[in-house]
Structure formats: structure tokens, C-alpha cells
Write a protein that holds these residues in place. Structure first.
Motif, PDB file in Angstrom:
ATOM      1  N   ASP A 151       0.971  -1.596  -0.320  1.00 57.70           N
ATOM      2  CA  ASP A 151      -0.085  -0.274   0.105  1.00 57.70           C
ATOM      3  C   ASP A 151       1.109   1.444   0.160  1.00 57.70           C
ATOM      4  OD1 ASP A 151      -2.691  -1.636   0.085  1.00 57.70           O
ATOM      5  OD2 ASP A 151      -2.349  -1.633   2.387  1.00 57.70           O
ATOM      6  N   ALA A 152       2.083   1.010   0.797  1.00 60.86           N
ATOM      7  CA  ALA A 152       2.883   2.670   0.429  1.00 60.86           C
ATOM      8  C   ALA A 152       3.377   2.412  -0.308  1.00 60.86           C
ATOM      9  CB  ALA A 152       3.940   2.189   2.388  1.00 60.86           C
ATOM     10  N   ARG A 153       3.727   1.281  -0.896  1.00 58.21           N
ATOM     11  CA  ARG A 153       4.841   2.119  -2.460  1.00 58.21           C
ATOM     12  C   ARG A 153       3.514   1.950  -3.212  1.00 58.21           C
ATOM     13  NH1 ARG A 153       5.406  -3.941  -4.135  1.00 58.21           N
ATOM     14  NH2 ARG A 153       3.731  -3.186  -4.554  1.00 58.21           N
ATOM     15  N   ASP A 154       2.709   1.917  -3.214  1.00 53.84           N
ATOM     16  CA  ASP A 154       1.675   1.384  -4.182  1.00 53.84           C
ATOM     17  C   ASP A 154       1.300   3.280  -4.125  1.00 53.84           C
ATOM     18  OD1 ASP A 154       1.555  -0.540  -5.500  1.00 53.84           O
ATOM     19  OD2 ASP A 154      -0.377  -0.768  -4.785  1.00 53.84           O
ATOM     20  N   GLU A 155       1.210   4.403  -3.244  1.00 46.27           N
ATOM     21  CA  GLU A 155       1.247   5.241  -2.791  1.00 46.27           C
ATOM     22  C   GLU A 155       1.606   6.442  -2.844  1.00 46.27           C
ATOM     23  OE1 GLU A 155      -0.729   8.635   0.783  1.00 46.27           O
ATOM     24  OE2 GLU A 155       0.060   6.161   0.772  1.00 46.27           O
ATOM     25  N   LYS A 156       2.793   5.642  -2.635  1.00 42.85           N
ATOM     26  CA  LYS A 156       4.855   6.656  -2.498  1.00 42.85           C
ATOM     27  C   LYS A 156       4.899   6.684  -4.885  1.00 42.85           C
ATOM     28  CE  LYS A 156       8.598   8.836  -2.450  1.00 42.85           C
ATOM     29  NZ  LYS A 156       7.927   9.762  -1.639  1.00 42.85           N
ATOM     30  N   ILE A 157       4.375   5.790  -5.388  1.00 44.72           N
ATOM     31  CA  ILE A 157       4.429   5.648  -6.933  1.00 44.72           C
ATOM     32  C   ILE A 157       3.398   6.565  -7.391  1.00 44.72           C
ATOM     33  CG2 ILE A 157       3.507   4.021  -9.330  1.00 44.72           C
ATOM     34  CD1 ILE A 157       5.085   1.723  -7.655  1.00 44.72           C
ATOM     35  N   LEU A 158       1.811   7.029  -7.088  1.00 42.65           N
ATOM     36  CA  LEU A 158       1.187   7.533  -7.703  1.00 42.65           C
ATOM     37  C   LEU A 158       1.949   9.229  -7.081  1.00 42.65           C
ATOM     38  CD1 LEU A 158      -2.495   6.006  -6.171  1.00 42.65           C
ATOM     39  CD2 LEU A 158      -1.077   6.202  -8.644  1.00 42.65           C
ATOM     40  N   GLN A 159       2.561   9.008  -6.518  1.00 41.77           N
ATOM     41  CA  GLN A 159       2.775  10.994  -5.876  1.00 41.77           C
ATOM     42  C   GLN A 159       4.098  11.093  -7.045  1.00 41.77           C
ATOM     43  OE1 GLN A 159       4.232  10.107  -1.712  1.00 41.77           O
ATOM     44  NE2 GLN A 159       1.973  10.496  -0.409  1.00 41.77           N
ATOM     45  N   LEU A 160       5.238  10.219  -7.284  1.00 39.66           N
ATOM     46  CA  LEU A 160       5.543  10.511  -7.915  1.00 39.66           C
ATOM     47  C   LEU A 160       6.126  10.530  -9.481  1.00 39.66           C
ATOM     48  CD1 LEU A 160       8.890   7.694  -7.052  1.00 39.66           C
ATOM     49  CD2 LEU A 160       8.267  10.115  -6.259  1.00 39.66           C
ATOM     50  N   GLU A 161       4.732  10.364  -9.963  1.00 35.84           N
ATOM     51  CA  GLU A 161       4.095  10.044 -11.757  1.00 35.84           C
ATOM     52  C   GLU A 161       3.521  11.338 -11.066  1.00 35.84           C
ATOM     53  OE1 GLU A 161       0.784   8.011 -14.246  1.00 35.84           O
ATOM     54  OE2 GLU A 161       0.441   7.907 -12.328  1.00 35.84           O
ATOM     55  N   LYS A 162       2.602  11.385 -10.534  1.00 36.02           N
ATOM     56  CA  LYS A 162       2.141  13.148  -9.387  1.00 36.02           C
ATOM     57  C   LYS A 162       3.214  14.697  -9.929  1.00 36.02           C
ATOM     58  CE  LYS A 162      -1.607  16.598  -7.557  1.00 36.02           C
ATOM     59  NZ  LYS A 162      -2.084  16.108  -6.694  1.00 36.02           N
ATOM     60  N   ARG A 163       4.022  13.764  -9.392  1.00 33.28           N
ATOM     61  CA  ARG A 163       5.253  14.784  -9.244  1.00 33.28           C
ATOM     62  C   ARG A 163       6.104  14.902 -10.528  1.00 33.28           C
ATOM     63  NH1 ARG A 163      10.598  15.223  -4.267  1.00 33.28           N
ATOM     64  NH2 ARG A 163      11.046  16.626  -6.061  1.00 33.28           N
ATOM     65  N   SER A 164       6.404  14.144 -11.207  1.00 30.50           N
ATOM     66  CA  SER A 164       7.102  14.098 -13.032  1.00 30.50           C
ATOM     67  C   SER A 164       5.791  14.772 -13.419  1.00 30.50           C
ATOM     68  CB  SER A 164       7.234  12.917 -13.354  1.00 30.50           C
ATOM     69  OG  SER A 164       8.062  12.892 -14.159  1.00 30.50           O
ATOM     70  N   ARG A 165       4.535  14.649 -13.593  1.00 32.30           N
ATOM     71  CA  ARG A 165       3.734  15.602 -14.275  1.00 32.30           C
ATOM     72  C   ARG A 165       3.600  17.012 -14.596  1.00 32.30           C
ATOM     73  NH1 ARG A 165      -0.107  11.870 -14.366  1.00 32.30           N
ATOM     74  NH2 ARG A 165      -1.226  13.231 -12.270  1.00 32.30           N
ATOM     75  N   GLN A 166       4.026  17.298 -13.023  1.00 31.95           N
ATOM     76  CA  GLN A 166       3.332  18.368 -12.324  1.00 31.95           C
ATOM     77  C   GLN A 166       4.798  19.718 -12.515  1.00 31.95           C
ATOM     78  OE1 GLN A 166       1.800  18.097  -8.232  1.00 31.95           O
ATOM     79  NE2 GLN A 166      -0.391  18.270  -8.976  1.00 31.95           N
ATOM     80  N   GLU A 167       5.747  18.573 -11.997  1.00 26.99           N
ATOM     81  CA  GLU A 167       7.648  19.492 -12.497  1.00 26.99           C
ATOM     82  C   GLU A 167       8.022  19.486 -13.626  1.00 26.99           C
ATOM     83  OE1 GLU A 167       8.530  21.624 -10.401  1.00 26.99           O
ATOM     84  OE2 GLU A 167       6.741  21.350  -8.056  1.00 26.99           O
ATOM     85  N   ASN A 168       7.442  18.624 -14.163  1.00 28.96           N
ATOM     86  CA  ASN A 168       7.965  18.639 -15.763  1.00 28.96           C
ATOM     87  C   ASN A 168       9.435  18.060 -15.104  1.00 28.96           C
ATOM     88  OD1 ASN A 168       8.389  17.561 -18.544  1.00 28.96           O
ATOM     89  ND2 ASN A 168       9.627  19.750 -18.820  1.00 28.96           N
ATOM     90  N   GLU A 169       9.969  16.545 -14.365  1.00 34.44           N
ATOM     91  CA  GLU A 169      10.822  16.069 -13.603  1.00 34.44           C
ATOM     92  C   GLU A 169      10.685  14.773 -13.583  1.00 34.44           C
ATOM     93  OE1 GLU A 169      12.394  17.621  -9.665  1.00 34.44           O
ATOM     94  OE2 GLU A 169      10.750  15.743  -9.573  1.00 34.44           O
ATOM     95  N   THR A 170      12.335  14.252 -13.790  1.00 35.91           N
ATOM     96  CA  THR A 170      12.300  12.664 -13.901  1.00 35.91           C
ATOM     97  C   THR A 170      13.082  12.083 -12.723  1.00 35.91           C
ATOM     98  OG1 THR A 170      13.463  12.631 -16.196  1.00 35.91           O
ATOM     99  CG2 THR A 170      14.144  10.697 -14.883  1.00 35.91           C
ATOM    100  N   GLN A 171      11.751  11.054 -12.607  1.00 36.05           N
ATOM    101  CA  GLN A 171      11.902  10.184 -10.837  1.00 36.05           C
ATOM    102  C   GLN A 171      12.509   9.057 -11.299  1.00 36.05           C
ATOM    103  OE1 GLN A 171       9.962  12.464  -8.358  1.00 36.05           O
ATOM    104  NE2 GLN A 171       9.728  13.598 -10.381  1.00 36.05           N
ATOM    105  N   ILE A 172      13.435   9.039 -10.398  1.00 32.95           N
ATOM    106  CA  ILE A 172      14.596   8.243 -10.185  1.00 32.95           C
ATOM    107  C   ILE A 172      14.806   7.179  -9.337  1.00 32.95           C
ATOM    108  CG2 ILE A 172      16.471   7.345 -10.658  1.00 32.95           C
ATOM    109  CD1 ILE A 172      17.582   9.823 -12.722  1.00 32.95           C
ATOM    110  N   PHE A 173      14.767   5.817  -9.225  1.00 32.58           N
ATOM    111  CA  PHE A 173      14.409   4.824  -7.448  1.00 32.58           C
ATOM    112  C   PHE A 173      15.231   3.613  -8.346  1.00 32.58           C
ATOM    113  CE2 PHE A 173      10.436   5.273  -9.811  1.00 32.58           C
ATOM    114  CZ  PHE A 173       9.916   4.592 -10.270  1.00 32.58           C
TER     115      PHE A 173
END
Length: 237
Positions: A151-173
Motif C-alpha cells: 500500500d505504501a509503495r503504491d501510494e508512493k508511485i502515484l505521488q512520484l507520477e503526479k510530481r513528475s507530471r506537475q514539475e516536468n521532472e524525471t523520477q529515479i528509483f
């Protein structure tokens, strides 16, 4: 009083690729003059060091261990050779020291003690993956490991996707290699079809794999063979 030694940050191969493809001759020559090393694991460090031309027998070298379990009170002892005027090499388990690596704490303390820190040229899986991904290299953020609990991982994935879209930023993990496929499956389930995903696996090795597709395209293709293989994931919404 003796001048202080220099702390050399020594990149190591990301796999069994050997030294010539990843470490310049000048770097290997610099290492051959060092007799004190701070390493994550002595066994793998010895395997690396015995490949350095001109280095004396391993038995004559001093190897001090620094891992994620090393207590902070031990760090000053690791700096002792430097304060006595001797150069020290800091080795990561693989790749660049102090990047997603416990060596950062020693580097920070070295700066506090006025010790010169010298980064040497070598492979960084994070930057190599970003270079090859085709995703935004002007704005990016490295997050290390995502949560293990679903659950925590899935929530983090959605957060990173949203951040990437809003900030035009590549998320690396990254992920522990035996959980790579579990993470990939979660990405395919949770992310939008248009989101770009790059998987970079076994970088610098003969079976290196780097591929970028939209999530929707990944869903239509067979999953890559990344189980138990070091991989970097890059996401851009």
C-alpha cells in the motif's frame, strides 16, 4: 604537524565488467599509491583492488569497513590515517561512493575536519541510466528505494507520477534485485498509460539492457528479464 591526507572517492565496476572499460588508467595509477582504504565489504573490495596494476600485495594494505550498520562514533577512527597525513581511498560496494551509499557520512565528516575530498572518474548507474533514458535530464530527482509494503509503495508511485507530471521532472528509483519484477508490476498497474518508464539493467555489462516505453506499451509486451539483476527505474509523466 603533518599535512592532512586526501580522501579519494573511488568508483568501482557495477558488475564483472573488469576495470579497463570503466576506470581510466589515470585513476588506476592514482589508486596504486594508496595504502589505506575504507570499504563497504572487505571481500569484494579485495577482489577489486587486486586488479589495480602496481598496487602492493593486499596483505600490506589497511582495509577498514564502513557499512549502513557502522555506528557514528566509529567514523572518527576511519579518518585517523587522513589526520596523520596519509591518503585514503573510499570504495562503494558498486558504483560511486557516497551516492545511495553509506560513505556519505564519512565524506561529510572529512569536510568538517578540513580534509580535501577528491572524487575520481568512474561509473554511476543513476547517471548512466538517465543519460540513456531519453527522459528529462534537466530536472530529475533520485529517491533511492521505494517502500516495501504494497500500500505504501503504491501510494508512493502515484505521488512520484503526479510530481513528475506537475514539475516536468524525471523520477529515479531503485529496488532490491529480487523485488524488481514486483515493483515493475506495481508500476504497470498504477501508472497512466501515457507515462514514460525506462528500465536500465546491468549497466556497463555485456548483457546491458536499457529501454524506454510508455506504460501502455510496456503492458502490451513481455516483461524484461530483470529478476535478481541490478536495475534503475526512471519515470516521467
Amino acid at each position: 604537524m603533518n599535512p592532512k591526507g586526501r580522501l579519494y572517492l573511488v568508483p568501482t565496476p557495477l558488475g564483472e565488467s573488469g576495470l579497463p572499460p570503466v576506470l581510466p588508467a589515470e585513476v588506476q595509477q592514482r589508486l596504486s599509491a594508496i595504502r589505506h582504504f575504507v570499504v563497504e565489504h572487505s571481500k569484494t573490495a579485495r577482489h577489486f583492488l587486486k586488479q589495480i596494476a602496481g598496487l602492493p600485495p593486499l596483505a600490506s594494505l589497511e582495509l577498514m569497513e564502513l557499512s549502513e550498520h557502522t555506528a557514528a562514533k566509529v567514523l572518527p577512527d576511519l579518518l585517523a590515517p587522513l589526520l596523520n597525513g596519509r591518503d585514503v581511498g573510499l570504495l562503494s560496494e558498486a558504483g560511486c561512493p557516497a551516492v545511495a551509499d553509506p560513505g556519505a557520512s564519512l565524506v561529510r565528516l572529512a569536510h568538517q575536519q578540513g580534509i580535501q575530498v577528491v572524487p575520481l572518474v568512474g561509473p554511476s548507474a543513476i547517471l548512466l541510466a538517465l543519460m540513456a533514458s531519453g527522459l528529462n535530464g534537466q530536472r530529475f530527482c533520485f529517491h533511492g528505494y521505494l517502500p516495501v509494503v504494497q500500500d505504501a509503495r503504491d501510494e508512493k508511485i502515484l505521488q512520484l507520477e503526479k510530481r513528475s507530471r506537475q514539475e516536468n521532472e524525471t523520477q529515479i528509483f531503485i529496488e532490491t534485485p529480487y523485488r524488481n519484477l514486483r515493483l515493475l508490476e506495481a508500476l504497470l498497474q498504477r501508472c497512466n498509460a501515457q507515462t514514460q518508464l525506462c528500465i536500465a539493467c546491468n549497466l556497463t555489462l555485456v548483457d546491458e539492457y536499457v529501454f524506454t516505453r510508455a506504460i501502455g506499451e510496456w503492458r502490451q509486451n513481455s516483461l524484461p528479464a530483470i529478476h535478481k539483476r541490478p536495475a534503475v527505474f526512471l519515470l516521467q509523466g
